[in-house]
Structures are given as C-alpha cells and as structure tokens.
Design a protein around this motif. Structure first.
Motif, PDB file in Angstrom:
ATOM      1  N   GLU A   6      -6.299   5.339  -2.796  1.00 58.01           N
ATOM      2  CA  GLU A   6      -5.771   3.990  -2.954  1.00 58.01           C
ATOM      3  C   GLU A   6      -6.774   2.956  -2.440  1.00 58.01           C
ATOM      4  OE1 GLU A   6      -1.468   1.921  -2.583  1.00 58.01           O
ATOM      5  OE2 GLU A   6      -2.110   2.993  -0.785  1.00 58.01           O
ATOM      6  N   TRP A  58       0.846  -1.195   0.000  1.00 57.52           N
ATOM      7  CA  TRP A  58       0.000   0.000   0.000  1.00 57.52           C
ATOM      8  C   TRP A  58       0.886   1.251   0.000  1.00 57.52           C
ATOM      9  CZ3 TRP A  58      -5.403  -0.020   0.211  1.00 57.52           C
ATOM     10  CH2 TRP A  58      -6.004  -1.261   0.421  1.00 57.52           C
ATOM     11  N   LEU A  83      -1.653  -7.229   2.508  1.00 53.94           N
ATOM     12  CA  LEU A  83      -2.810  -6.695   1.785  1.00 53.94           C
ATOM     13  C   LEU A  83      -3.969  -6.453   2.746  1.00 53.94           C
ATOM     14  CD1 LEU A  83      -4.201  -5.849  -0.844  1.00 53.94           C
ATOM     15  CD2 LEU A  83      -4.805  -8.255  -1.194  1.00 53.94           C
ATOM     16  N   ARG A 104      -8.688  -0.119  -4.559  1.00 57.20           N
ATOM     17  CA  ARG A 104      -8.688  -1.523  -4.139  1.00 57.20           C
ATOM     18  C   ARG A 104     -10.125  -2.026  -4.001  1.00 57.20           C
ATOM     19  NH1 ARG A 104      -3.408  -3.132  -2.092  1.00 57.20           N
ATOM     20  NH2 ARG A 104      -2.099  -1.878  -3.439  1.00 57.20           N
ATOM     21  N   TRP A 148      -5.519  -2.871   4.317  1.00 60.18           N
ATOM     22  CA  TRP A 148      -6.938  -2.641   4.093  1.00 60.18           C
ATOM     23  C   TRP A 148      -7.658  -2.380   5.411  1.00 60.18           C
ATOM     24  CZ3 TRP A 148      -8.560  -5.354  -0.818  1.00 60.18           C
ATOM     25  CH2 TRP A 148      -9.760  -4.827  -1.328  1.00 60.18           C
TER      26      TRP A 148
END
Length: 128
Positions: free
Chosen positions: A97, A48, A76, A101, A80
C-alpha cells in the motif's frame, strides 16, 4: 498562566504527549488523550485500510504507541509517516500500500502530498 497558555498546555497534553497541566483533572485528560488516539487510529485505518489490516487487532494499540509523540497531521500523512517509520518491520501488505501511494504521490514528510504529474503541470502553467 494566561488562558491562552493554559489552552496550549492542554492541547500539548492531549495530542502531543506533554504532561497534564496543573489545575486539570489528570484522569480526565488521560482518558481523553486515549480516546483521541483511538479515534485517530480509526481515521488512519479508513485512509490506509491495508496498513491497518496488516496489524489486525493490534492496530489501535500499535498506532497509539507511535502517535504518542506525534502531533496529528491528517490521516493521509499520519499513515504515511507511520508506515515510513516502521521501516523493515512494516508488514508486506502495508508495504504494498505504501509503494502504491509513493508511486502516485510526492510526499516529503513536511508538505501535503501532491499527486504526481499535477505539480509539474502546475509549474508549466505558471511559467507559460
């Protein structure tokens, strides 16, 4: 306490923020915990990049505070979850971002993210 119980307690102290178990060097466990959180912040930053960049030099410490009570779930998912937990305080760059996603993947916070479209195609193949 059995060896397996000691190992579980040590892992909980290292990655889950639990107390250092009796019989272990507290300073060593705490130093290792700090190093593991720093490494985890670096892994999330690679996955990220805009999220991490939006926090600048404060990223490792900011992420480490969040990670203190969160067991690792992969870079990931960790990124998140961090971004979602930040809510309205998430910087604009990171918000973009996250939006990208979420447009590309389905992630419910529990199961591994699945690229949108693949799940539907997989379900059709299984039925047909």
């Amino acid at each position: 306490m059995s060896l397996a119980e000691q190992q579980r307690a040590l892992v909980a102290a290292l990655v889950g923020g639990a107390e250092v178990p009796a019989g272990f060097d507290a300073a060593g466990v705490l130093a290792t915990r700090t190093a593991l959180r720093r490494k985890r912040a670096g892994e999330v930053a690679r996955t990220w990049p805009l999220l991490a960049a939006s926090y600048g030099d404060a990223w490792p410490a900011t992420f480490a505070r969040w990670a203190a009570g969160q067991p690792p779930n992969g870079s990931l998912c960790d990124g998140w979850d961090f971004a979602r937990d930040a809510g309205d305080s998430l910087p604009d760059l990171a918000r973009r971002e996250l939006a990208e996603r979420e447009a590309a993947f389905d992630y419910d916070g529990v199961h591994a993210p699945v690229r949108r479209g693949r799940l539907a195609a997989w379900m059709r193949r299984r039925r047909g």
